[in-house]
Design an enzyme around this catalytic site. Sequence first.
Site, short mmCIF file in Angstrom:
data_model
loop_
_atom_site.label_atom_id
_atom_site.label_comp_id
_atom_site.label_asym_id
_atom_site.label_seq_id
_atom_site.Cartn_x
_atom_site.Cartn_y
_atom_site.Cartn_z
N LYS A 151 0.84 -1.22 0.00
CA LYS A 151 0.00 0.00 0.00
C LYS A 151 0.87 1.26 0.00
CE LYS A 151 -2.22 -1.03 3.86
NZ LYS A 151 -1.63 -2.32 4.27
N ARG A 188 -9.55 0.89 9.04
CA ARG A 188 -9.19 -0.49 9.35
C ARG A 188 -10.28 -1.22 10.12
NH1 ARG A 188 -3.25 0.48 9.22
NH2 ARG A 188 -2.10 -1.43 9.56
N ARG A 212 12.13 -6.22 5.15
CA ARG A 212 12.17 -4.86 4.59
C ARG A 212 12.83 -3.85 5.54
NH1 ARG A 212 5.70 -3.12 4.67
NH2 ARG A 212 5.56 -2.94 6.94
N ARG A 247 11.41 -1.14 10.98
CA ARG A 247 10.30 -0.86 11.89
C ARG A 247 10.32 -1.88 13.03
NH1 ARG A 247 4.89 -0.02 8.37
NH2 ARG A 247 4.08 -1.05 10.22
N ARG A 289 -0.63 -8.67 13.31
CA ARG A 289 -1.18 -7.65 12.40
C ARG A 289 -2.06 -8.29 11.32
NH1 ARG A 289 4.39 -5.10 10.95
NH2 ARG A 289 3.26 -3.83 9.44
P1 AMP Z 1 0.87 0.40 9.19
O1 AMP Z 1 2.04 1.29 8.98
O2 AMP Z 1 -0.32 0.81 8.39
O3 AMP Z 1 1.21 -1.06 9.01
O4 AMP Z 1 0.45 0.58 10.73
C1 AMP Z 1 1.33 0.24 11.78
C2 AMP Z 1 0.56 0.12 13.08
O5 AMP Z 1 -0.05 1.38 13.39
C3 AMP Z 1 -0.60 -0.87 13.07
O6 AMP Z 1 -0.17 -2.20 13.33
C4 AMP Z 1 -1.48 -0.30 14.17
O7 AMP Z 1 -0.96 -0.61 15.46
C5 AMP Z 1 -1.34 1.19 13.96
N1 AMP Z 1 -2.35 1.73 12.99
C6 AMP Z 1 -2.10 2.30 11.77
N2 AMP Z 1 -3.23 2.68 11.18
C7 AMP Z 1 -4.24 2.34 12.02
C8 AMP Z 1 -5.65 2.44 11.96
N3 AMP Z 1 -6.28 2.96 10.89
N4 AMP Z 1 -6.37 1.99 13.03
C9 AMP Z 1 -5.77 1.46 14.11
N5 AMP Z 1 -4.44 1.31 14.22
C10 AMP Z 1 -3.67 1.74 13.19
#
Ligand code: AMP
Length: 215
Positions: free
Chosen positions: A13, A88, A127, A161, A172
């Site tokens: 994404k 989400r 990554r 990360r 996740r």
């Molecule tokens: P991402 O970078 O999108 O993989 O997000 C990393 C982490 O941030 C996720 O595993 C969640 O803990 C938190 N997070 C990101 N976006 C959301 C969202 N829309 N709702 C809830 N938690 C989020």
Amino acid sequence: MDIILLGPPGAGKGTQASRLEEEHGMVQLSTGDMLRAAVKAGTEVGLKAKALMEAGELVPDEVVSGIIGDKLDELGPDQGVIFDGYPRTAAQAESLDEILAARNRKLSHVIELVVDEDALVERIVGRYTCGSCGEGYHDTFKKPAKEGVCDVCGKSDFKRRPDDNEETVRTRMKEYRAKTEPILPIYEKRGIVHKVNGMGSMAEVNDAIEAVLSL
Ligand code: AMP
């Protein structure tokens, strides 16, 4: 044009959103990036989010919907947006409808990146990015031309990360299947969901997304 990129962690994404930014002058709104920035800055939102993110669990709906509303208010009304990692949950999807309606904005496409989950774990765990310019790399699929040196900016300051380890990735994925996948029917009913094969090369996935956007 406001669009959502939907797909499990590691589906690409963020990579595709960056391309759309370059090619269409759209703005990527990644709640993950915003939360990571908040954690780094030690803000109130960051303090609430840190432990949940490290465990791979979702941050409360009202926290992420709040930051999305604030970000949209910084943009002009004609600025197209790519939502990356938001919504989400069903509650976030509902909030997004309200947030957009209040600003006279409308979703035009929801692009679902369809991927093979076992391959995703390998993608995510390998990554890393350049801490200086943000260029993305991978232990197997995209190594820098000169080991330890960023191809783009020449610095040697790479980072991973903290939630890109196998155990957290599995959590996740579970969160995605349990809470995020079930929101697809909301958008399917509106006829705006387009499935794209996310397992091709970056260019192939990008071409498929471009084809959808030109419909
Ligand atoms: P991402 O970078 O999108 O993989 O997000 C990393 C982490 O941030 C996720 O595993 C969640 O803990 C938190 N997070 C990101 N976006 C959301 C969202 N829309 N709702 C809830 N938690 C989020």
